[in-house]
Design a protein around this motif. Structure first.
Motif, PDB file in Angstrom:
ATOM      1  N   LYS A 141     -26.591 -16.823 -45.261  1.00  0.00           N
ATOM      2  CA  LYS A 141     -25.298 -17.398 -45.658  1.00  0.00           C
ATOM      3  C   LYS A 141     -24.769 -18.293 -44.526  1.00  0.00           C
ATOM      4  O   LYS A 141     -24.317 -19.417 -44.762  1.00  0.00           O
TER       5      LYS A 141
ATOM      6  N   ASN B  37     -22.507 -23.990 -54.020  1.00  0.00           N
ATOM      7  CA  ASN B  37     -22.884 -23.028 -55.068  1.00  0.00           C
ATOM      8  C   ASN B  37     -23.386 -21.714 -54.477  1.00  0.00           C
ATOM      9  O   ASN B  37     -23.077 -20.635 -54.977  1.00  0.00           O
ATOM     10  N   PHE B  38     -24.165 -21.827 -53.416  1.00  0.00           N
ATOM     11  CA  PHE B  38     -24.751 -20.606 -52.839  1.00  0.00           C
ATOM     12  C   PHE B  38     -23.654 -19.736 -52.217  1.00  0.00           C
ATOM     13  O   PHE B  38     -23.642 -18.518 -52.387  1.00  0.00           O
TER      14      PHE B  38
ATOM     15  N   MET C  27     -21.888 -17.805 -54.814  1.00  0.00           N
ATOM     16  CA  MET C  27     -22.665 -16.643 -55.286  1.00  0.00           C
ATOM     17  C   MET C  27     -22.650 -15.515 -54.261  1.00  0.00           C
ATOM     18  O   MET C  27     -22.637 -14.343 -54.598  1.00  0.00           O
ATOM     19  N   ALA C  28     -22.704 -15.911 -52.978  1.00  0.00           N
ATOM     20  CA  ALA C  28     -22.870 -14.911 -51.915  1.00  0.00           C
ATOM     21  C   ALA C  28     -21.532 -14.478 -51.315  1.00  0.00           C
ATOM     22  O   ALA C  28     -21.504 -13.845 -50.261  1.00  0.00           O
TER      23      ALA C  28
ATOM     24  N   VAL D 215     -21.404 -10.675 -50.552  1.00  0.00           N
ATOM     25  CA  VAL D 215     -22.645  -9.919 -50.271  1.00  0.00           C
ATOM     26  C   VAL D 215     -22.439  -8.815 -49.235  1.00  0.00           C
ATOM     27  O   VAL D 215     -23.032  -7.747 -49.345  1.00  0.00           O
TER      28      VAL D 215
ATOM     29  N   TRP E  35     -31.253  -8.868 -54.802  1.00  0.00           N
ATOM     30  CA  TRP E  35     -30.083  -9.753 -54.921  1.00  0.00           C
ATOM     31  C   TRP E  35     -30.541 -11.212 -54.880  1.00  0.00           C
ATOM     32  O   TRP E  35     -30.118 -12.031 -55.695  1.00  0.00           O
ATOM     33  N   LEU E  36     -31.431 -11.513 -53.947  1.00  0.00           N
ATOM     34  CA  LEU E  36     -31.877 -12.905 -53.810  1.00  0.00           C
ATOM     35  C   LEU E  36     -32.681 -13.341 -55.033  1.00  0.00           C
ATOM     36  O   LEU E  36     -32.543 -14.469 -55.509  1.00  0.00           O
TER      37      LEU E  36
ATOM     38  N   ARG F  79     -32.341 -12.264 -58.106  1.00  0.00           N
ATOM     39  CA  ARG F  79     -31.406 -12.510 -59.221  1.00  0.00           C
ATOM     40  C   ARG F  79     -30.654 -13.827 -59.006  1.00  0.00           C
ATOM     41  O   ARG F  79     -30.498 -14.628 -59.922  1.00  0.00           O
ATOM     42  N   SER F  80     -30.199 -14.039 -57.777  1.00  0.00           N
ATOM     43  CA  SER F  80     -29.411 -15.245 -57.495  1.00  0.00           C
ATOM     44  C   SER F  80     -30.260 -16.495 -57.671  1.00  0.00           C
ATOM     45  O   SER F  80     -29.804 -17.499 -58.223  1.00  0.00           O
ATOM     46  N   HIS F  81     -31.503 -16.426 -57.210  1.00  0.00           N
ATOM     47  CA  HIS F  81     -32.399 -17.582 -57.355  1.00  0.00           C
ATOM     48  C   HIS F  81     -32.620 -17.869 -58.846  1.00  0.00           C
ATOM     49  O   HIS F  81     -32.635 -19.019 -59.271  1.00  0.00           O
TER      50      HIS F  81
ATOM     51  N   ARG G  28     -30.523 -17.326 -61.184  1.00  0.00           N
ATOM     52  CA  ARG G  28     -29.302 -17.967 -61.702  1.00  0.00           C
ATOM     53  C   ARG G  28     -29.329 -19.464 -61.396  1.00  0.00           C
ATOM     54  O   ARG G  28     -28.967 -20.290 -62.218  1.00  0.00           O
TER      55      ARG G  28
END
Ligand SMILES: Cc1cc2nc3c(=O)[nH]c(=O)nc-3n(C[C@H](O)[C@H](O)[C@H](O)COP(=O)(O)OP(=O)(O)OC[C@H]3O[C@@H](n4cnc5c(N)ncnc54)[C@H](O)[C@@H]3O)c2cc1C
Length: 495
Positions: free
Chosen positions: A333, A348-349, A352-353, A356, A368-369, A371-373, A375
């Motif tokens: 992050k 955007n990142f 999302m984070a 965290v 987590w990564l 799932r986020s990727h 998205r």
């Protein structure tokens, strides 16, 4: 083989069916409609991973008693594959061979997978020297056979077979997956499944020179972010001992700059050049992350890959306490916030984070990564940043991991975890980074000598000193003896 969930668990393969209602029943070919099935004497496992392999002895036992029904695969190993091709070349489009040791069931599982594809022919050959089963595409001409993949997993080998086009399992794949499967197959694409060390190092090179290296000054929060990022790289980018040692040196150096609270552009560049002289590539080419055009894929792809390698290591390979804060994600992050050049990605990142630190624990970072990727993949599908040769899919696609997705397109998280571990762990990374020769700049080398040379010199030096001391003691004792003996002789020789 299909597994359906209603009204019972039905495990169907061709006309033959195994009905699973707490027990497993076998329905031999041409069973009457009123036949309620036979409980096989062989033990059948309920575990979905081993169910398939435990069905094989049931089928083999049936074949040994009744002969092989025409539409069943031939499980018996072959001796001469070319001879087989000659005999079947009219009806068969693609001929695959699995070479495996006698204890492996993978070849037979792949044969079961190929049952619905009438133009595929899969046979197995026994070679007890082979550790992991090897899949080959055989050529009917005199051209050499093509090695495709080595794996213990039938789904990995089957997915490679399906990439060879003409698959009749298309109905189970999405349009994007069919596109992916229809890519012309070459050695590069077979390795699409793997992470390349060359991409990780190329990503680091770009980050060090073209992102961090573009800052005039690094201080305050950006210096802390840099320190955390490099420290996590040192801990979790565990792919090569020389790289780890270089990251450790960089980490130590940044630590010494914290009091000063400043790293200048020139200091950073000089340090990177010295510490990573032998480690980072000089070319700017990507391998697995290469795009079909120069503006596609490349660095962002390698950065995601780097992040996945680090989180998989931190979540599953290191001895983190379960309740530790997600230090890798926090470091990522910080990196994205202060150094990542893509402003939109950063915005955007960070969104999302946002939480965290509170929402994710150390052992959940990889998921987590992932799932986020996914998205991000969903959001970018069909946008100009999508490379038409690498369409944005929910990862891993069925082609990469057949068992990771349910029919409803939902993921089986436990299988995804296993897949992530396999894909991003050190043991599975292709070590394709050419190392440059050690030279005086590398602090681990001394005047053109490698670590091995230096070690050898030290051992040689100690051995020589030891030998000289031994020789000295030997002659010294001999002289001492002579001194004692000579007067005696003199005395004896006197009349
Ligand atoms: C932190 C970050 C944020 C970004 N945000 C944006 C943005 O907001 N807008 C934008 O236009 N671009 C964004 N990008 C760039 C974009 O996500 C892609 O990196 C770029 O489009 C190149 O895509 P690619 O096809 O190479 O695959 P990438 O998405 O870069 O993925 C690289 C590789 O990772 C693997 N992979 C894919 N999905 C997963 C997953 N879920 N889990 C594990 N592995 C996976 C695949 O093998 C893939 O080839 C971002 C990049 C990063 C690093």
């Amino acid at each position: 083989m299909n597994i359906e969930h209603e009204p019972h668990f039905l495990c169907r393969w061709g006309q033959e069916t195994l009905l699973l209602d707490g027990n497993v029943y076998f329905f031999p070919p041409n069973s009457s409609a009123s036949f309620l099935g036979k409980k096989p004497s062989e033990e059948i496992s309920w575990d979905t991973d081993t169910l398939r392999s435990s069905v094989i002895p049931v089928l083999e036992s049936y074949i040994s008693k009744n002969g092989k029904p025409a539409d069943w695969p031939d499980f018996s190993p072959i001796k001469d594959a070319k001879e087989e091709i000659k005999m079947n070349s009219r009806t068969i489009n693609k001929y695959f061979l699995v070479i495996e040791n006698e204890n492996s069931t993978t070849g037979r599982e792949v044969q079961l997978d190929a049952v619905s594809v009438s133009t595929y022919y899969v046979r197995r050959k026994i070679d007890n020297k082979v550790v992991e089963p090897r899949l080959y595409l055989l050529s009917s001409s005199r051209a050499p056979d093509i090695f495709l993949k080595e794996s213990n997993s039938h789904s990995t080998l089957t997915s490679i077979m399906m990439k060879m086009s003409g698959t009749e399992k298309r109905s189970q794949l999405s349009e994007e997956e069919i596109k992916e499967a229809e890519k012309p197959l070459n050695s590069h694409q077979v390795n699409d499944e793997a992470v390349h060390a060359a991409d990780l190092l190329q990503g680091l090179r770009y980050s060090f020179y073209n992102e961090i290296g573009l800052k005039k000054f690094i201080k305050d929060k950006s210096l802390i972010a840099l320190k955390n990022f490099i420290h996590q790289l040192y801990l979790h980018l565990d792919i090569d001992s020389d790289l780890t040692s270089s990251l450790s040196q960089l980490d130590d150096w940044i630590e010494t700059k914290l009091d000063e609270n400043l790293i200048t552009h020139n200091e950073w560049r000089d340090k990177i050049q010295i510490i990573f002289y032998n480690i980072l590539p000089t070319s700017t080419e990507f391998v697995g992350c290469a795009g079909s055009k120069s503006h596609l894929r490349g660095y962002p792809c390698s950065l995601w890959t780097l992040f996945h390698v680090m989180t998989v290591h931190s979540s599953y390979m290191s001895k983190l306490a379960k309740n530790d804060p997600p230090k890798v994600l926090m470091a990522m992050k910080g990196y994205v916030k202060y150094f990542f050049g893509c402003t939109e990605c950063c915005k955007n990142f960070l969104k999302m984070a946002k939480n965290v630190e509170d929402d994710v624990r150390g052992d959940q970072e990889a998921l987590w990564l992932w799932r986020s990727h996914n998205r991000v993949n969903k959001r970018l599908k069909g946008t100009p940043s999508e490379d038409p040769t690498h369409v944005k899919l929910q990862f891993p696609s069925r082609i990469l991991c057949w068992s990771c997705q349910k029919r409803s397109n939902q993921f089986r998280v436990s299988n995804v975890v296993e897949y992530l571990k396999k894909r991003y762990a050190k043991a599975h990374i292709i070590m394709d980074h050419p190392k440059r020769k050690l030279f005086i700049h590398n602090s681990k080398s001394v005047l053109f000598l490698s670590q091995f040379d230096v070690g050898f010199c030290i051992v040689f030096y100690i051995a020589s000193v030891f030998l000289i001391v031994c020789v000295y003691i030997y002659f010294w004792r001999k002289r001492a003896c002579c001194r004692k003996v000579l007067p005696k002789r003199k005395y004896l020789s006197q009349p």
